[in-house]
Design a protein around this motif. Structure first.
Motif, PDB file in Angstrom:
ATOM      1  N   VAL A 297     -32.878 -14.932 -37.966  1.00 51.47           N
ATOM      2  CA  VAL A 297     -33.406 -14.505 -39.264  1.00 51.47           C
ATOM      3  C   VAL A 297     -34.022 -15.695 -39.995  1.00 51.47           C
ATOM      4  O   VAL A 297     -35.082 -15.572 -40.625  1.00 51.47           O
ATOM      5  N   TRP A 298     -33.395 -16.875 -39.901  1.00 46.38           N
ATOM      6  CA  TRP A 298     -33.912 -18.071 -40.574  1.00 46.38           C
ATOM      7  C   TRP A 298     -35.304 -18.413 -40.048  1.00 46.38           C
ATOM      8  O   TRP A 298     -36.231 -18.657 -40.828  1.00 46.38           O
TER       9      TRP A 298
ATOM     10  N   HIS B  65     -45.215 -28.930 -48.930  1.00 47.83           N
ATOM     11  CA  HIS B  65     -43.994 -28.617 -49.685  1.00 47.83           C
ATOM     12  C   HIS B  65     -42.894 -28.081 -48.757  1.00 47.83           C
ATOM     13  O   HIS B  65     -42.280 -27.037 -49.027  1.00 47.83           O
ATOM     14  N   LEU B  66     -42.634 -28.792 -47.671  1.00 47.28           N
ATOM     15  CA  LEU B  66     -41.693 -28.309 -46.671  1.00 47.28           C
ATOM     16  C   LEU B  66     -40.262 -28.219 -47.180  1.00 47.28           C
ATOM     17  O   LEU B  66     -39.539 -27.283 -46.832  1.00 47.28           O
ATOM     18  N   VAL B  67     -39.827 -29.170 -47.996  1.00 42.39           N
ATOM     19  CA  VAL B  67     -38.441 -29.136 -48.497  1.00 42.39           C
ATOM     20  C   VAL B  67     -38.232 -27.881 -49.340  1.00 42.39           C
ATOM     21  O   VAL B  67     -37.232 -27.173 -49.187  1.00 42.39           O
ATOM     22  N   ARG B  68     -39.179 -27.584 -50.211  1.00 40.73           N
ATOM     23  CA  ARG B  68     -39.088 -26.388 -51.054  1.00 40.73           C
ATOM     24  C   ARG B  68     -39.072 -25.120 -50.198  1.00 40.73           C
ATOM     25  O   ARG B  68     -38.307 -24.194 -50.442  1.00 40.73           O
TER      26      ARG B  68
ATOM     27  N   VAL C  42     -41.199 -18.684 -40.754  1.00 36.50           N
ATOM     28  CA  VAL C  42     -42.578 -18.424 -40.343  1.00 36.50           C
ATOM     29  C   VAL C  42     -43.298 -17.586 -41.401  1.00 36.50           C
ATOM     30  O   VAL C  42     -44.488 -17.780 -41.657  1.00 36.50           O
ATOM     31  N   ALA C  43     -42.583 -16.682 -42.045  1.00 37.97           N
ATOM     32  CA  ALA C  43     -43.189 -15.855 -43.089  1.00 37.97           C
ATOM     33  C   ALA C  43     -43.439 -16.647 -44.370  1.00 37.97           C
ATOM     34  O   ALA C  43     -44.403 -16.381 -45.094  1.00 37.97           O
ATOM     35  N   VAL C  44     -42.597 -17.646 -44.668  1.00 35.71           N
ATOM     36  CA  VAL C  44     -42.702 -18.413 -45.908  1.00 35.71           C
ATOM     37  C   VAL C  44     -43.720 -19.557 -45.787  1.00 35.71           C
ATOM     38  O   VAL C  44     -44.302 -19.973 -46.787  1.00 35.71           O
TER      39      VAL C  44
ATOM     40  N   LEU D 157     -36.089 -22.349 -49.820  1.00 36.10           N
ATOM     41  CA  LEU D 157     -36.372 -20.935 -50.061  1.00 36.10           C
ATOM     42  C   LEU D 157     -36.010 -20.100 -48.839  1.00 36.10           C
ATOM     43  O   LEU D 157     -35.399 -19.036 -48.953  1.00 36.10           O
ATOM     44  N   THR D 158     -36.352 -20.605 -47.661  1.00 38.55           N
ATOM     45  CA  THR D 158     -36.029 -19.908 -46.414  1.00 38.55           C
ATOM     46  C   THR D 158     -34.526 -19.764 -46.240  1.00 38.55           C
ATOM     47  O   THR D 158     -34.042 -18.703 -45.839  1.00 38.55           O
ATOM     48  N   THR D 159     -33.785 -20.820 -46.537  1.00 41.62           N
ATOM     49  CA  THR D 159     -32.329 -20.775 -46.384  1.00 41.62           C
ATOM     50  C   THR D 159     -31.717 -19.731 -47.309  1.00 41.62           C
ATOM     51  O   THR D 159     -30.875 -18.935 -46.878  1.00 41.62           O
ATOM     52  N   GLY D 160     -32.155 -19.697 -48.555  1.00 41.26           N
ATOM     53  CA  GLY D 160     -31.631 -18.708 -49.496  1.00 41.26           C
ATOM     54  C   GLY D 160     -31.973 -17.284 -49.099  1.00 41.26           C
ATOM     55  O   GLY D 160     -31.114 -16.395 -49.107  1.00 41.26           O
ATOM     56  N   LEU D 161     -33.218 -17.075 -48.743  1.00 41.24           N
ATOM     57  CA  LEU D 161     -33.626 -15.733 -48.326  1.00 41.24           C
ATOM     58  C   LEU D 161     -32.914 -15.301 -47.047  1.00 41.24           C
ATOM     59  O   LEU D 161     -32.529 -14.142 -46.901  1.00 41.24           O
ATOM     60  N   SER D 162     -32.713 -16.229 -46.127  1.00 43.61           N
ATOM     61  CA  SER D 162     -32.057 -15.898 -44.863  1.00 43.61           C
ATOM     62  C   SER D 162     -30.600 -15.516 -45.074  1.00 43.61           C
ATOM     63  O   SER D 162     -30.085 -14.638 -44.379  1.00 43.61           O
TER      64      SER D 162
END
Length: 83
Positions: A13-14, A49-52, A19-21, A56-61
């Motif tokens: 899922v991450w 802006h990879l860190v951001r 890839v979507a973000v 965001l990916t971690t939270g959404l995942s």
């Protein structure tokens, strides 16, 4: 569900979410009107802006994985789909 399976589901899922973000807010040299340096790709993002995006990916995942695991373990949903 076993912990190893949960980690595997989160990992998949991450990556799908990442890839979507990735394209969100990305501007290339061409789009920004900046001169392209010789040898660089004109479609490469100026500031990725990879860190951001990773945060965001971690939270959404976490949210998506939680919803997925809830849906898989919910007996009401099983009863609904198995009519």
């Amino acid at each position: 569900m076993q912990y190893g399976s949960i980690i595997a589901v989160y990992f998949v899922v991450w990556w799908l979410t990442f890839v979507a973000v990735l394209p969100i807010g990305a501007r290339s040299h061409h789009e920004a009107g900046v001169e392209v340096v010789a040898g660089s790709d004109p479609g490469a993002p100026l500031k990725p802006h990879l860190v951001r995006k990773i945060l965001l990916t971690t939270g959404l995942s976490i949210v998506f994985t939680g919803l997925l695991l809830w849906g898989l373990s919910n007996e009401t949903l099983h009863a609904y789909w198995n009519r």
